[in-house]
Design an enzyme around this catalytic site. Structure first.
Site, short mmCIF file in Angstrom:
data_model
loop_
_atom_site.label_atom_id
_atom_site.label_comp_id
_atom_site.label_asym_id
_atom_site.label_seq_id
_atom_site.Cartn_x
_atom_site.Cartn_y
_atom_site.Cartn_z
CG ASP A 11 -1.77 1.22 1.38
OD1 ASP A 11 -2.33 1.66 0.35
OD2 ASP A 11 -1.90 1.78 2.49
CB SER A 12 0.25 4.83 -0.45
OG SER A 12 -0.77 4.95 0.52
N1 DGL Z 1 -4.62 3.51 1.02
C1 DGL Z 1 -4.68 3.96 -0.30
C2 DGL Z 1 -6.03 3.71 -0.98
O1 DGL Z 1 -6.66 2.76 -0.64
C3 DGL Z 1 -4.04 5.25 -0.67
C4 DGL Z 1 -4.17 6.41 0.21
C5 DGL Z 1 -3.18 7.45 -0.27
O2 DGL Z 1 -2.00 7.14 -0.27
O3 DGL Z 1 -3.62 8.53 -0.66
O4 DGL Z 1 -6.44 4.38 -1.84
#
Ligand code: DGL
Length: 261
Positions: A11-12
């Site tokens: 994930d980010s």
């Molecule tokens: N957790 C991520 C998502 O589901 C990204 C959130 C982000 O980095 O802006 O979109």
């Protein structure tokens, strides 16, 4: 490909831990490598090129580590790259996307709010999703800039988090939504705070358990399920180890060992 090879999840940042927890629960024999790209978070306000580049670096790292399947525990990255990566890399990819279909099944007044990142809501994949299912319902998109950063900092109950949530949820309340889709894995960690603002009568849709079930199905189909030993989780971050550790402790309630990527 061997059954005892690991599953890669990324994930980010720490948002994907909401998916990881369900995966570990459902597939306790699997060895998991979790990568938080916290050094480059958030993804939700970045362009496709950036998200693709980061996702590629992490994917190739996970494949080098022997990943037999990869879970993109990020709606933003899934929207941007999953189709391309499925074509380019020879292993299964499981992604997350806003739970529009379950929301439609559960909503009584056909007014549904979708909280997600700006990038997810403006993606082609998301507009195809809404075209496929959104015919007889009102889908109210609510981009939530800044929210993932606050989760990333572990600030779930901080005044600035509650204020930001109140602003975003007020807009959805005005649309009379009875169901809200949590379309970003970071927001799963805010479900208690969201509930406190919108009340018990509003349904929240979080697809993280469904993603774990989908992964289990894919592993089964591909004959890749591991049953031979106790599972384990290794955590990696591209950001500061101390900050990621603090965020994970505040989200999960316990400390984990983290390595640098
Ligand atoms: N957790 C991520 C998502 O589901 C990204 C959130 C982000 O980095 O802006 O979109």
């Amino acid at each position: 490909m061997k059954n005892n090879q690991p599953i890669g999840i990324f994930d980010s940042g720490v948002g994907g831990l909401s998916v990881l927890q369900h995966i570990h629960q459902l597939l306790p024999h699997e060895h998991i490598l979790y990568v938080a790209d916290s050094g480059h978070a958030p993804y939700g306000c970045k362009d496709d090129t950036f998200v693709e580049q980061r996702s590629r670096v992490i994917t190739e790292h996970l494949i080098k580590q022997g990943a037999k399947a990869i879970v993109i525990a990020c709606n933003t990255a899934t929207a941007s790259i999953i189709e391309t990566f499925r074509d380019q890399y020879g292993i299964p990819f499981i992604g997350v996307e806003p739970g529009i279909k379950p929301a439609i099944a559960i909503s009584k007044n056909a007014n549904i709010g979708i909280m997600a990142t700006t990038a997810t809501l403006s993606s082609t994949r998301y507009s195809e999703l809404t075209q496929r299912f959104g015919d007889n319902v009102n889908l109210h998109n609510q981009a939530c800039p800044g929210l993932a950063d606050l989760v990333e900092a572990g600030l779930l109950d901080a005044p600035e988090t509650i204020q930001l949530l109140q602003n975003y949820l007020q807009a959805l309340k005005e649309k009379n939504v009875d169901t809200i889709v949590l379309g970003c894995t970071h927001y799963s960690f805010l479900s208690t705070q969201i509930r406190q603002i919108v009340g018990r009568s509003t349904q929240l849709i979080d697809t993280s358990y469904a993603i774990a079930e989908q992964l289990a199905r894919v592993l089964e189909q591909e004959n890749l399920t591991n049953q031979s030993r106790h599972g384990s989780i290794e955590y990696f971050t591209t950001g500061s180890i101390d900050n990621t550790q603090a965020a994970i402790s505040s989200l999960l309630g316990y400390k984990v060992a983290i390595s640098c990527l």
